[in-house]
Write an enzyme that holds these catalytic residues in place. Structure first.
Site, mmCIF file in Angstrom:
data_model
loop_
_atom_site.group_PDB
_atom_site.id
_atom_site.type_symbol
_atom_site.label_atom_id
_atom_site.label_comp_id
_atom_site.label_asym_id
_atom_site.label_seq_id
_atom_site.Cartn_x
_atom_site.Cartn_y
_atom_site.Cartn_z
ATOM 1 N N CYS A 83 0.862 -1.185 0.000
ATOM 2 C CA CYS A 83 0.000 0.000 0.000
ATOM 3 C C CYS A 83 0.893 1.228 0.000
ATOM 4 C CB CYS A 83 -0.914 -0.006 1.226
ATOM 5 S SG CYS A 83 -1.888 1.505 1.417
ATOM 6 N N CYS A 101 -5.727 6.835 -3.754
ATOM 7 C CA CYS A 101 -5.153 5.550 -4.161
ATOM 8 C C CYS A 101 -3.776 5.830 -4.746
ATOM 9 C CB CYS A 101 -6.047 4.856 -5.189
ATOM 10 S SG CYS A 101 -5.380 3.288 -5.793
#
Length: 279
Positions: free
Chosen positions: A75, A221
């Protein structure tokens, strides 16, 4: 057992970060679900566990857990927060501004600025269709996809996870909630896909909304921002360094071109610290 934690966020993507370097803790999936619960626990998008490195090339390791207790691979927003956490907790030697952090997929280089943004090496983009994966006869800068009775033009990129990138005139009116899920589950993306809707303001500035597979639209994102810049560069719209404005805030993405790694710079902030009982 009481466990100390730090609540952090990057562009509204929030994390509970736990130091497993200096305190012995191996939370079970049930305990992860409890920590991530926004009503009965601390609440977060993901739980990050800072660990000792297993490889000699790395300074630290980390594990990422989803709110359902399952493990995730990587991530971008999370690794920025982890690096800031390690530095703030005094685990990074004085004067060090670059770390190598081990993930379950490999190694990630991170650069720290004093009390400021964090830069992450996101790796080289994958552009060959079979490895994205995307069903297409050959690699192209842009592909046509028939969806919901219309033909859309998109770029296809993997940043460790698959992304489709569409250019729109205005992200505010883009059909994210309808076209997003239709493309996400399209048969030409066998593992489904994250869908980015990109508005090009200038060659160095874009706006972006991302419909994430399995989650819907999110505030930010990191891999989606990287994929958008890669796709925009390949299609001749963008320059090497691009400001990407997402609903949660701004990332700066650098990509020099084919064969080069993508670098992402963005904020990583502590919200609060505390303790939680894990039974």
């Amino acid at each position: 057992m009481k466990v100390r934690f730090t609540k952090m966020q990057g562009l509204g993507n929030d994390f509970v970060v736990i130091d497993a370097v200096r305190q012995p803790v191996e939370p079970s999936p049930e305990q992860i679900r409890h920590i991530a619960d926004r009503r009965y626990g601390v609440g977060c998008d993901q739980v990050l566990l800072a660990t000792p490195a297993r490889r000699s090339q790395a300074d630290f390791g980390y594990l990422i857990f989803n709110p359902d207790g399952s493990q995730a691979e990587h991530c971008g927003n999370g690794v920025r927060c982890l690096a800031r956490f390690l530095d703030d907790r005094g685990l990074v030697p004085a004067g060090r501004h670059e770390l190598v952090i081990e993930t379950i997929n490999g190694l990630s280089r991170v650069r720290l600025c004093d009390d400021g943004p964090v830069t992450v090496d996101m790796g080289a983009p994958v552009l060959e269709p079979p490895h994205i994966p995307f069903r297409a006869p050959s690699r192209a800068r842009e592909y046509e996809l028939e969806v919901e009775g219309q033909v859309v033009r998109l770029g296809a990129v993997s940043m460790g996870n698959p992304h489709a990138v569409l250019r729109v005139d205005d992200v505010d009116s883009a059909p994210v909630e309808t076209l997003g899920p239709a493309i996400e589950s399209h048969s030409r993306f066998p593992r489904r896909v994250n869908v980015g809707f990109m508005q090009v303001l200038t060659p160095t500035h874009i706006r972006l909304r991302v419909y994430e597979r399995g989650a819907g639209e999110t505030l930010a994102c990191g891999t989606g921002a990287c994929a958008a810049v890669v796709s925009g560069r390949l299609r001749g719209w963008l320059e090497e360094a691009v400001d990407v404005d997402l609903p949660g805030g701004r990332l700066v993405i650098h990509w020099a071109g084919d064969g080069e790694h993508v670098w992402m710079t963005g904020p990583a902030e502590t919200v609060f610290e505390g303790e939680i009982r894990l039974d």
